[in-house]
Design an enzyme around this catalytic site. Structure first.
Site, PDB file in Angstrom:
ATOM      1  N   SER A   1       0.848  -1.190   0.000  1.00 24.58           N
ATOM      2  CA  SER A   1       0.000   0.000   0.000  1.00 24.58           C
ATOM      3  C   SER A   1       0.883   1.239   0.000  1.00 24.58           C
ATOM      4  O   SER A   1       1.648   1.467   0.947  1.00 24.58           O
ATOM      5  CB  SER A   1      -0.885   0.008   1.248  1.00 24.58           C
TER       6      SER A   1
ATOM      7  N   HIS B   1      -0.986  -1.090  -4.322  1.00 19.61           N
ATOM      8  CA  HIS B   1      -2.295  -0.840  -3.714  1.00 19.61           C
ATOM      9  C   HIS B   1      -2.412   0.652  -3.453  1.00 19.61           C
ATOM     10  O   HIS B   1      -1.605   1.242  -2.716  1.00 19.61           O
ATOM     11  CB  HIS B   1      -2.404  -1.645  -2.422  1.00 19.61           C
TER      12      HIS B   1
ATOM     13  N   ASP C   1      -4.614   3.650  -2.061  1.00 12.76           N
ATOM     14  CA  ASP C   1      -5.723   3.951  -1.157  1.00 12.76           C
ATOM     15  C   ASP C   1      -6.257   5.349  -1.435  1.00 12.76           C
ATOM     16  O   ASP C   1      -5.621   6.348  -1.094  1.00 12.76           O
ATOM     17  CB  ASP C   1      -5.247   3.865   0.296  1.00 12.76           C
TER      18      ASP C   1
ATOM     19  N   MET D   1      -8.979   8.056  -0.531  1.00 13.08           N
ATOM     20  CA  MET D   1      -9.908   8.412   0.552  1.00 13.08           C
ATOM     21  C   MET D   1     -10.410   9.830   0.334  1.00 13.08           C
ATOM     22  O   MET D   1      -9.628  10.712  -0.023  1.00 13.08           O
ATOM     23  CB  MET D   1      -9.207   8.327   1.906  1.00 13.08           C
TER      24      MET D   1
ATOM     25  N   HIS E   1      -8.074   1.105  -4.300  1.00  9.22           N
ATOM     26  CA  HIS E   1      -9.013   0.848  -3.198  1.00  9.22           C
ATOM     27  C   HIS E   1      -9.749   2.151  -2.916  1.00  9.22           C
ATOM     28  O   HIS E   1      -9.204   3.069  -2.310  1.00  9.22           O
ATOM     29  CB  HIS E   1      -8.215   0.359  -1.983  1.00  9.22           C
TER      30      HIS E   1
ATOM     31  N   MET F   1     -12.012   4.281  -1.130  1.00  8.90           N
ATOM     32  CA  MET F   1     -12.748   4.534   0.115  1.00  8.90           C
ATOM     33  C   MET F   1     -13.450   5.873  -0.033  1.00  8.90           C
ATOM     34  O   MET F   1     -13.083   6.886   0.586  1.00  8.90           O
ATOM     35  CB  MET F   1     -11.763   4.507   1.297  1.00  8.90           C
TER      36      MET F   1
ATOM     37  N   MET G   1     -11.719  -6.241   4.831  1.00  8.39           N
ATOM     38  CA  MET G   1     -10.892  -5.301   5.598  1.00  8.39           C
ATOM     39  C   MET G   1     -10.543  -5.904   6.958  1.00  8.39           C
ATOM     40  O   MET G   1     -11.416  -6.438   7.652  1.00  8.39           O
ATOM     41  CB  MET G   1     -11.632  -3.973   5.813  1.00  8.39           C
TER      42      MET G   1
ATOM     43  N   ASP H   1      -6.608  -6.541   3.983  1.00  6.79           N
ATOM     44  CA  ASP H   1      -5.994  -5.213   3.972  1.00  6.79           C
ATOM     45  C   ASP H   1      -6.058  -4.600   5.365  1.00  6.79           C
ATOM     46  O   ASP H   1      -7.147  -4.360   5.884  1.00  6.79           O
ATOM     47  CB  ASP H   1      -6.746  -4.337   2.956  1.00  6.79           C
TER      48      ASP H   1
HETATM   49  C1  DX5 Z   1      -6.562   1.414   5.352  1.00  3.84           C
HETATM   50  C2  DX5 Z   1      -5.999   1.152   3.980  1.00  3.84           C
HETATM   51  C3  DX5 Z   1      -4.880   0.174   3.972  1.00  3.84           C
HETATM   52  C4  DX5 Z   1      -3.645   0.614   4.696  1.00  3.84           C
HETATM   53  C5  DX5 Z   1      -2.790  -0.574   5.011  1.00  3.84           C
HETATM   54  O1  DX5 Z   1      -7.681   2.215   5.246  1.00  3.84           O
HETATM   55  O2  DX5 Z   1      -7.014   0.635   3.143  1.00  3.84           O
HETATM   56  O3  DX5 Z   1      -4.574  -0.207   2.646  1.00  3.84           O
HETATM   57  O4  DX5 Z   1      -2.906   1.550   3.963  1.00  3.84           O
HETATM   58  O5  DX5 Z   1      -1.683  -0.148   5.731  1.00  3.84           O
HETATM   59  P1  DX5 Z   1      -0.899  -1.083   6.742  1.00  3.84           P
HETATM   60  O6  DX5 Z   1      -0.427  -2.270   5.973  1.00  3.84           O
HETATM   61  O7  DX5 Z   1       0.171  -0.198   7.225  1.00  3.84           O
HETATM   62  O8  DX5 Z   1      -1.882  -1.484   7.817  1.00  3.84           O
HETATM   63 ZN    ZN Z   2      -6.434  -0.280   1.249  1.00  3.48          ZN
END
Ligand code: DX5
Ligand code: ZN
Length: 235
Positions: free
Chosen positions: A9, A34, A36, A38, A76, A78, A147, A181
């Site tokens: 990620s 990956h 993320d 948001m 991903h 969110m 998740m 994840d």
């Molecule tokens: C959380 C994200 C994850 C996160 C994972 O909302 O979707 O992808 O970045 O990070 P680690 O591996 O550090 O928990």
């Molecule tokens: Zn993620």
């Protein structure tokens, strides 16, 4: 048959050096990146959007997977109203669009929309969402994401009590890509691999590792052993 896929990620990377950071983990044999996304609505945090993905795609072009890494962008999302973003993310370089089940009224319609743009469609569930919401949808999905933390932030603690969800999905859908994840690393990979997960997101664990290649191999080996034991391993 399914493969082990390790997806660092980029949230845990040094954003001021994003292109280099991505090359660093791809050179360490990461399979996917990956990403993320948001929006400050669906989750209480803002990370990055399509202008960054667009720049990143230029810095990290798709390769053939032999001489150059495929550089698969696992987005991903969110975000609220995920439907609004499918076309744009496809256009800036997404290879997969993972929406949250909780963010849409029409998950199947959204899967069809994503696929109509020629990219892979995946659906994520938050820790509080029961896994059975995915049972009808799964035959249409390229991947399900369970998740293992509340979405919103990197560096959180893995929730082992999510593993029964992974087990149920794997029992019903032996050929489905199942992603986990949040909080994955050397200490938590055994639980996820035993439950049947094959796509492993790891942010902190990979990007802060002294030797990312060694960490990625460790994660992959743990998954491969379990896939072989289930008789669903693909090289
Ligand atoms: C959380 C994200 C994850 C996160 C994972 O909302 O979707 O992808 O970045 O990070 P680690 O591996 O550090 O928990
Ligand atoms: Zn993620």
């Amino acid at each position: 048959m399914v493969k082990s896929i390790i997806a660092p990620s980029i949230l845990a990377s040094d954003f001021s050096n994003l292109g280099c950071e991505c090359h660093r983990v791809l050179n360490a044999k990461a399979d996917w990146l990956h990403i993320d996304v948001m929006d400050g609505h669906f989750v209480p945090n803002i990370t990055l959007g399509q202008p960054i993905v667009e720049s990143l795609r230029k810095a990290v072009p798709r390769g053939d997977g032999v001489t150059k890494p495929k550089a698969f962008f696992d987005c991903h999302m969110m975000v609220a109203e995920p439907e609004k973003w499918v076309e744009e993310f496809k256009n800036v370089g997404a290879d997969q669009f993972t929406f949250h089940y909780e963010a849409t009224k029409d998950p199947l319609g959204l899967v069809k929309l994503i696929k109509s743009h020629g990219i892979r469609a995946a659906c994520a569930i938050k820790p509080g969402t029961p896994v059975d919401v995915l049972f009808e949808l799964a035959p249409f999905l390229d991947m399900a994401l369970v998740m293992t933390v509340e979405p919103g932030f990197g560096g959180q603690k893995f929730m082992p009590d999510m593993m029964p969800k992974v087990e149920q999905l794997r029992a019903k859908f032996p050929e489905l890509d199942i992603q986990v994840d949040g909080g994955l690393g050397k200490a938590t990979i055994p639980a996820a691999a035993e439950a049947g997960a094959n796509v492993i997101v790891a942010g902190t664990a990979v990007f802060t590792a002294p030797d990312p290649a060694e960490t990625i191999k460790f994660l992959r080996d743990a998954v491969d052993v379990q896939l072989k034991a289930r008789g669903i391993y693909e090289e």
